[in-house]
Design an enzyme around this catalytic site. Structure first.
Site, PDB file in Angstrom:
ATOM      1  N   HIS A   1     -12.959 -16.043  47.267  1.00 42.39           N
ATOM      2  CA  HIS A   1     -12.957 -17.186  46.687  1.00 42.39           C
ATOM      3  C   HIS A   1     -11.504 -17.675  45.864  1.00 42.39           C
ATOM      4  O   HIS A   1     -10.832 -17.050  45.510  1.00 42.39           O
ATOM      5  CB  HIS A   1     -14.184 -16.626  45.396  1.00 42.39           C
ATOM      6  CG  HIS A   1     -15.224 -16.321  45.763  1.00 42.39           C
ATOM      7  ND1 HIS A   1     -16.514 -17.243  45.915  1.00 42.39           N
ATOM      8  CD2 HIS A   1     -15.535 -15.245  45.967  1.00 42.39           C
ATOM      9  CE1 HIS A   1     -17.346 -16.487  46.159  1.00 42.39           C
ATOM     10  NE2 HIS A   1     -17.013 -15.101  46.273  1.00 42.39           N
TER      11      HIS A   1
ATOM     12  N   ASN B   1     -18.305 -21.822  46.645  1.00 41.08           N
ATOM     13  CA  ASN B   1     -18.720 -22.386  45.421  1.00 41.08           C
ATOM     14  C   ASN B   1     -17.453 -22.689  44.305  1.00 41.08           C
ATOM     15  O   ASN B   1     -17.201 -22.188  43.395  1.00 41.08           O
ATOM     16  CB  ASN B   1     -19.371 -20.992  44.748  1.00 41.08           C
ATOM     17  CG  ASN B   1     -18.708 -19.837  44.853  1.00 41.08           C
ATOM     18  OD1 ASN B   1     -17.253 -19.738  45.458  1.00 41.08           O
ATOM     19  ND2 ASN B   1     -18.869 -18.868  43.884  1.00 41.08           N
TER      20      ASN B   1
ATOM     21  N   HIS C   1     -25.916 -14.270  51.499  1.00 36.28           N
ATOM     22  CA  HIS C   1     -25.872 -13.510  50.162  1.00 36.28           C
ATOM     23  C   HIS C   1     -27.134 -13.152  49.795  1.00 36.28           C
ATOM     24  O   HIS C   1     -28.123 -13.935  49.304  1.00 36.28           O
ATOM     25  CB  HIS C   1     -25.428 -14.583  48.928  1.00 36.28           C
ATOM     26  CG  HIS C   1     -25.256 -13.973  47.546  1.00 36.28           C
ATOM     27  ND1 HIS C   1     -24.289 -13.789  46.994  1.00 36.28           N
ATOM     28  CD2 HIS C   1     -26.225 -13.646  46.867  1.00 36.28           C
ATOM     29  CE1 HIS C   1     -24.405 -13.062  45.987  1.00 36.28           C
ATOM     30  NE2 HIS C   1     -25.656 -12.972  45.932  1.00 36.28           N
TER      31      HIS C   1
ATOM     32  N   HIS D   1     -11.332 -13.993  37.986  1.00 35.45           N
ATOM     33  CA  HIS D   1     -11.819 -14.582  36.759  1.00 35.45           C
ATOM     34  C   HIS D   1     -10.717 -14.235  35.643  1.00 35.45           C
ATOM     35  O   HIS D   1      -9.925 -13.389  35.712  1.00 35.45           O
ATOM     36  CB  HIS D   1     -13.235 -13.870  36.494  1.00 35.45           C
ATOM     37  CG  HIS D   1     -14.303 -14.145  37.211  1.00 35.45           C
ATOM     38  ND1 HIS D   1     -14.856 -15.367  37.142  1.00 35.45           N
ATOM     39  CD2 HIS D   1     -15.036 -13.218  37.917  1.00 35.45           C
ATOM     40  CE1 HIS D   1     -16.109 -15.276  38.271  1.00 35.45           C
ATOM     41  NE2 HIS D   1     -16.066 -13.909  38.666  1.00 35.45           N
TER      42      HIS D   1
ATOM     43  N   ARG E   1     -11.157 -20.545  44.574  1.00 42.23           N
ATOM     44  CA  ARG E   1     -11.456 -21.064  43.258  1.00 42.23           C
ATOM     45  C   ARG E   1     -11.060 -22.652  43.114  1.00 42.23           C
ATOM     46  O   ARG E   1     -11.155 -23.345  42.222  1.00 42.23           O
ATOM     47  CB  ARG E   1     -11.032 -20.477  42.149  1.00 42.23           C
ATOM     48  CG  ARG E   1     -11.417 -18.947  41.946  1.00 42.23           C
ATOM     49  CD  ARG E   1     -12.945 -18.942  41.717  1.00 42.23           C
ATOM     50  NE  ARG E   1     -13.347 -17.600  41.357  1.00 42.23           N
ATOM     51  CZ  ARG E   1     -14.648 -17.034  41.640  1.00 42.23           C
ATOM     52  NH1 ARG E   1     -15.528 -18.036  42.137  1.00 42.23           N
ATOM     53  NH2 ARG E   1     -14.785 -15.937  41.417  1.00 42.23           N
TER      54      ARG E   1
ATOM     55  N   HIS F   1     -21.320  -8.768  52.043  1.00 42.25           N
ATOM     56  CA  HIS F   1     -21.320  -7.681  51.137  1.00 42.25           C
ATOM     57  C   HIS F   1     -22.402  -6.809  51.041  1.00 42.25           C
ATOM     58  O   HIS F   1     -23.330  -6.709  49.999  1.00 42.25           O
ATOM     59  CB  HIS F   1     -20.821  -8.060  49.642  1.00 42.25           C
ATOM     60  CG  HIS F   1     -21.380  -9.423  49.218  1.00 42.25           C
ATOM     61  ND1 HIS F   1     -23.042  -9.688  49.090  1.00 42.25           N
ATOM     62  CD2 HIS F   1     -21.079 -10.593  48.656  1.00 42.25           C
ATOM     63  CE1 HIS F   1     -23.144 -10.706  48.662  1.00 42.25           C
ATOM     64  NE2 HIS F   1     -22.467 -11.472  48.373  1.00 42.25           N
TER      65      HIS F   1
ATOM     66  N   ASP G   1     -22.919 -18.604  49.279  1.00 41.14           N
ATOM     67  CA  ASP G   1     -22.540 -17.352  48.644  1.00 41.14           C
ATOM     68  C   ASP G   1     -22.171 -17.401  47.013  1.00 41.14           C
ATOM     69  O   ASP G   1     -21.816 -18.354  46.761  1.00 41.14           O
ATOM     70  CB  ASP G   1     -21.070 -16.663  49.379  1.00 41.14           C
ATOM     71  CG  ASP G   1     -20.555 -15.406  48.561  1.00 41.14           C
ATOM     72  OD1 ASP G   1     -21.330 -14.488  48.494  1.00 41.14           O
ATOM     73  OD2 ASP G   1     -19.906 -15.420  47.694  1.00 41.14           O
TER      74      ASP G   1
ATOM     75  N   PHE H   1     -19.467 -11.981  37.089  1.00 40.15           N
ATOM     76  CA  PHE H   1     -19.531 -11.027  38.108  1.00 40.15           C
ATOM     77  C   PHE H   1     -18.391 -11.211  38.988  1.00 40.15           C
ATOM     78  O   PHE H   1     -17.984 -12.169  39.214  1.00 40.15           O
ATOM     79  CB  PHE H   1     -20.827 -11.460  38.935  1.00 40.15           C
ATOM     80  CG  PHE H   1     -21.985 -11.155  38.051  1.00 40.15           C
ATOM     81  CD1 PHE H   1     -22.577  -9.925  38.397  1.00 40.15           C
ATOM     82  CD2 PHE H   1     -22.520 -12.102  37.650  1.00 40.15           C
ATOM     83  CE1 PHE H   1     -23.647  -9.582  37.485  1.00 40.15           C
ATOM     84  CE2 PHE H   1     -24.110 -11.938  36.881  1.00 40.15           C
ATOM     85  CZ  PHE H   1     -24.518 -10.796  36.890  1.00 40.15           C
TER      86      PHE H   1
ATOM     87  N   ASP I   1     -14.470 -10.097  49.195  1.00 40.65           N
ATOM     88  CA  ASP I   1     -15.350 -10.954  48.192  1.00 40.65           C
ATOM     89  C   ASP I   1     -14.306 -10.924  46.961  1.00 40.65           C
ATOM     90  O   ASP I   1     -14.902 -10.867  45.672  1.00 40.65           O
ATOM     91  CB  ASP I   1     -16.507 -10.237  47.798  1.00 40.65           C
ATOM     92  CG  ASP I   1     -17.502 -11.091  47.032  1.00 40.65           C
ATOM     93  OD1 ASP I   1     -17.129 -12.009  46.871  1.00 40.65           O
ATOM     94  OD2 ASP I   1     -18.492 -10.526  46.622  1.00 40.65           O
TER      95      ASP I   1
END
Lengths: 425, 312
Positions: free
Chosen positions: A63, A95, A180, A310, A65, A233, A153, A324, A306
Site C-alpha cells: 500500500h 485503496n 482479500h 499508518h 497510500r 495474505h 484489497d 489494521f 502487505d
C-alpha cells in the site's frame, strides 16, 4: 554505462542457476553471466564476494497510500523503502483516495512512479467502484492503463454474483483477481484471531473460518469461470488445504503469504501492541507451520509484505481502535533469511524463487530472471549482515512494525533497477 | 508477603499470595465503614484520579468513597465516547493527567488493554477498574472477600458463573482469581455467550443452567446486555430469561440450600434474576457492594503506600 558484479553466488531459479559467477550488465540489461568475465572499459565493478546475487525481488502486495494518504506514505517514500528492503518492483493496492478504480488514478500513480519512484511500480486496479462491492469498476480501462491485477484489497467483495462477473469480465486481460478473502459477517468487529488469546484478552476475535469460507468460495468461482484467482495474505491452515486441493484439480489459483504470518502467532497480541494488529490477524502455531510448508512445496506461490503504513497516532492507542496493518518492506527479507532460511525451514533458492520468478510469472511481469537480455533488476543479499531493526531509520514514512529491536542475520545488500544501483547498504 | 507491583491490572498476573494479601488488607479495613467518623489519615496528601471512559456509577462511587475514607484527594474525570474520535487521544489525556502528578489513576475503559497501555505510559500507579471484556480485578477481589466471609475459606469451593461469559471482564477476572485459590469454576450459558477455549483458562463449561447450579457453593449471575440480541447471539430476552434466568423455583429444585447468589450489578430484574432471588435469603449482592469499598481501600493503600515515606 556498464556494471560488473564479480564473484557473487548467483541464485537464479528461473534459469536453474546456483553458482559463483560474474554478472555483466550493459544498457540496463543482463548482458552475460559467467565465470571470470573480462571487464570492459569504463565498467563499474561491484565486488560481491560472499554475497548472493538474485533476480530483483517483486513485492506484489503493498500500500503506497498515494493519492490521498500521503501522511502515511507516498510513492517516493514507499519505493525508497522497497529499494532499501531489496525490492526492485512493487504492486500497489487500490485503496487510495480517490480509489484506483479508473484509468486517471492509474495514470497518476504511474506518472508519480516514473518521476519519483525508486523502483518499478505496478498498480493494481479496484474490482468494484469505490471498493463498495456494488458495481464493477471500469476494468478494461484499468487494464489498458497498466493495472496488472484487480483487487478490492482491504475489503472483501461479499457479493458472490458480482465477483463471478468480475472474474468473467477480466478473462481477456490476462490479469488475475486478487482476493482479500474475509467473510465480513464472520469478522465483524474483530481485532484479532478468535482463539485462546482472544478469550483471555477479551478482544473480539474472528475465526479462521472467516478466511476459509471465502477462499473456498473464490476457488469455486475460479473453477466455474476459468479465471485466475490469487488469494492474498493466506493465514490459515484451512486456506492452505483448500488451495492445495484446488490446484490439484487444475483450478487457476495462486496465493501469497506475508512475512509476519510466517514468523508471528496470536501470542504476540498479549503485548497489547497495536503493531500486532492486522487483517488477516496473526493466527496459531499450527497455521504458521502449515504456511511454511505451503511456501516450501509451492502451494503458496510467493511472499508479499502487505506493507501497510499508518501514522503513529493511528497505531499507538487502544488496541481495538487502532488501524489494521504493519509496514513490511524494510524488514521482510532480513526476517525470512533469519527466521526461515537460517534454521533450515526453507531452502534459500526457494525463498528467492517465491520473491522473484514466481510473482513475475503469475502477474506476467518482466523480471524474475537473470537470463541474458532481461532487464537488469537485481537484488543482492548479504547472508552475514547483522542488523537490529530500527524503525526510526526506515525510509518509509511510517514506523508501524512489531519487529523493532529484533536482531536479524542476513539481509539486502544492494538493489539494482534496470542496471542502476538504487540502494547500497 | 508484601506488595511490590506498581499497578493492579489483571488477576491473571497475580500470584495466590498477592490475592490473599489484597483480600486480607481489605478485610482489615472493613470496620471503617462502621465508624461514626469514617476517615483515617492513611493516604493524606495522596491524589487519586478516577479516569472513567465508560459510564459507571457503582464502581466510580466505590473508588471515590474508598479514596475519601483514606483521606486521599479524589478527582473524577469522566470522558464519554471513543477517545480517538473526539480529538485528544486516550494516551494524550492520560499524559496530561499524569503531568499533574497523581499517585494513583483508576481507569475504566471500553477497550481491552487500556489499563495496561496507561501502565506502560505513566509513572504513577494504575488500577484497572474494567477494560473492555478483559479484566475487572477489584470486582473479583470483592467477590472473593464476600465468599470468604460467608464460607470461611477458598480452597475446594465450587462456583458457577452464569450468563454472558464471552463479553464479561468480571468472569475472566474471577476465573483467574478463583483458580489460583484452589476453587473450581464452571461457566454456563448458551454456547453463543461462551468464549472458545475457555477450558484452557481452567473453567468447566455447562450449557444447562440446571446442571451448572446443581452442586455449587456459589452462583454468580452475570448481567445480560440488551445488544447481544441485535448481534444475533440470542433470539430474545424472553427466551434467555426462560432458560437462563434464576428463579426461586429453579433454586429450590436444583441448588444446595446453603448456596450464595452473587451478581456484579446492575441487576436486570426479571431477566437473569427474578426479584425474589435478588432480594432473597441466598443473595449477598449488597454485601458485595459494601465489600467493594473495603477492597478498593485496600488496593489504594497497597499501591499508594508502596513507595517509602508515605504518610500512611
Amino acid at each position: 554505462m556498464s556494471l560488473l558484479i564479480r564473484n557473487g553466488r548467483v541464485v537464479d531459479p528461473a534459469n536453474a542457476v546456483d553458482a559463483v559467477q560474474d554478472v555483466l550488465i550493459a544498457d540496463g540489461k543482463i548482458a552475460r553471466i559467467g565465470r571470470s568475465l573480462a571487464a570492459p572499459a569504463d565498467v563499474e565493478v561491484v565486488d560481491a564476494s560472499g554475497k548472493i546475487v538474485c533476480p530483483g525481488f517483486i513485492d506484489m502486495h503493498v500500500h503506497l497510500r498515494e493519492p490521498g494518504y500521503e501522511y502515511k506514505e507516498t510513492v517516493a517514500t514507499g519505493t525508497r523503502a522497497a529499494a532499501a528492503g531489496g525490492f526492485t518492483a512493487v504492486c500497489c493496492m487500490a485503496n487510495t483516495n480517490p480509489v484506483n478504480d479508473n484509468g486517471a488514478v492509474t495514470d497518476y500513480i504511474r506518472a508519480k512512479a516514473k518521476v519519483e519512484g525508486a523502483v518499478r511500480v505496478y498498480p493494481i486496479g479496484a474490482v468494484t467502484r469505490g471498493l463498495r462491492g456494488e458495481e464493477l469498476a471500469e476494468l478494461a480501462e484499468l487494464a489498458e492503463a497498466g493495472c496488472v491485477a484487480f483487487s478490492d484489497d482491504g475489503k472483501c467483495v461479499m457479493n458472490a454474483g458480482l465477483y463471478r462477473r468480475a472474474m468473467e469480465y477480466t478473462l481477456p486481460f490476462g490479469a488475475p483477481l486478487i482476493s482479500h478473502a474475509e467473510d465480513a459477517t464472520l469478522s465483524r468487529g474483530a481485532s484479532m484471531n478468535e482463539g485462546v488469546v482472544s478469550t483471555e484478552t477479551g478482544l473480539p476475535g474472528q475465526p479462521a473460518a472467516a478466511e476459509d469460507v471465502m477462499v473456498a468460495r473464490d476457488l469455486l468461482l475460479a473453477e466455474l469461470t476459468g479465471a485466475h484467482v490469487h488469494i492474498a495474505h493466506v493465514s490459515t491452515a484451512g486456506a492452505v488445504r483448500l488451495i492445495r486441493d484446488a490446484k490439484a484439480r487444475g483450478v487457476r489459483a495462486t496465493a501469497e503469504v506475508t512475512p509476519h504470518h510466517l514468523v508471528l502467532t496470536e501470542e504476540a497480541v498479549r503485548s497489547w501492541d497495536p503493531n500486532t494488529k492486522m487483517v488477516p490477524p496473526l493466527r496459531t502455531k499450527r497455521d504458521v507451520e502449515a504456511l511454511i510448508e505451503a511456501l516450501a512445496d509451492g502451494t503458496v506461490d510467493c511472499v508479499a509484505t502487505d506493507h501497510a503504513p499508518h501514522a503513529l497516532s493511528e497505531k499507538e492507542g487502544e488496541f481495538d481502535q487502532a488501524a489494521f496493518g504493519i509496514v513490511g518492506l524494510e524488514t521482510a527479507v532480513a526476517l525470512l533469511l533469519d527466521r526461515l532460511v537460517r534454521p533450515g525451514l526453507l531452502p534459500l533458492a526457494t525463498l528467492i524463487a517465491r520473491w522473484s520468478r514466481d510473482p513475475a510469472r503469475l502477474l506476467n511481469l518482466p523480471g524474475g530472471t537473470l537470463g541474458a537480455g532481461a532487464a537488469a533488476d537485481v537484488t543482492i543479499l548479504d547472508p552475514d549482515a547483522e542488523t537490529t531493526v530500527t524503525p526510526s531509520r526506515f525510509q518509509s514514512r511510517s514506523r508501524n512494525t512489531p519487529f523493532g529491536g529484533w536482531n536479524l542475520r542476513g539481509g539486502p545488500w544492494m538493489t539494482l533497477v534496470e542496471g542502476k544501483i538504487v540502494r547500497r547498504s | 508477603m508484601s506488595w511490590t507491583r506498581k499497578d493492579l491490572l489483571a488477576m491473571r498476573e497475580l500470584e495466590a499470595g498477592e490475592i490473599v494479601l489484597l483480600v486480607d488488607t481489605a478485610a482489615s479495613l472493613q470496620e471503617i465503614a462502621t465508624r461514626d467518623i469514617k476517615k483515617v489519615p492513611a493516604l493524606r496528601g495522596k491524589t487519586v484520579v478516577n479516569l472513567f471512559y465508560e459510564s459507571s456509577t457503582r464502581t466510580r462511587t466505590s473508588f471515590e468513597i474508598a479514596g475519601k475514607w483514606l483521606s486521599a484527594d479524589v478527582i473524577n474525570f469522566s470522558a464519554s465516547g471513543s477517545s480517538t474520535s473526539k480529538g485528544e487521544s486516550f494516551v494524550d489525556t492520560a499524559k496530561n493527567i499524569a503531568a499533574m502528578s497523581p499517585d494513583v489513576v483508576v481507569v475504566r475503559h471500553s477497550s481491552a488493554g487500556a489499563a495496561a497501555l496507561l501502565a506502560r505510559e505513566l509513572p504513577c500507579s494504575i488500577v484497572n477498574a474494567g477494560d473492555g471484556a478483559h479484566e475487572h480485578p477489584t470486582q473479583a477481589l470483592l467477590d472473593l472477600l464476600t465468599i470468604r466471609e460467608k464460607k470461611g475459606h477458598f480452597e475446594g469451593l465450587h462456583v458457577a458463573i452464569v450468563g454472558d461469559i464471552a463479553h464479561s471482564r468480571v468472569a475472566r477476572s474471577n476465573i483467574h482469581g478463583m483458580r489460583k485459590l484452589g476453587m473450581t469454576v464452571t461457566v454456563a450459558g448458551p454456547p453463543t455467550l461462551i468464549p472458545p477455549f475457555v477450558q484452557e483458562l481452567g473453567a468447566k463449561v455447562s450449557y444447562r443452567l440446571e446442571d451448572a447450579i446443581g452442586d455449587v457453593d456459589v452462583i454468580m449471575m452475570l448481567r445480560l446486555q440488551q445488544e447481544r440480541m441485535t448481534a444475533g447471539l440470542i433470539p430474545s430476552v424472553r427466551e434467555y430469561s426462560r432458560y437462563w434466568g434464576l428463579t426461586l423455583d429453579k433454586l429450590a429444585r436444583h441448588a444446595r440450600p446453603d448456596v450464595l447468589i452473587m451478581h456484579p450489578g446492575p441487576v436486570n430484574r426479571g431477566v437473569e434474576l427474578s426479584p425474589e432471588v435478588a432480594d432473597g435469603p441466598y443473595s449477598v449482592i449488597l454485601d458485595q457492594v459494601s465489600r467493594g469499598v473495603a477492597v478498593r481501600m485496600g488496593v489504594l493503600l497497597l499501591l499508594a503506600g508502596r513507595k517509602g515515606g508515605d504518610g500512611g
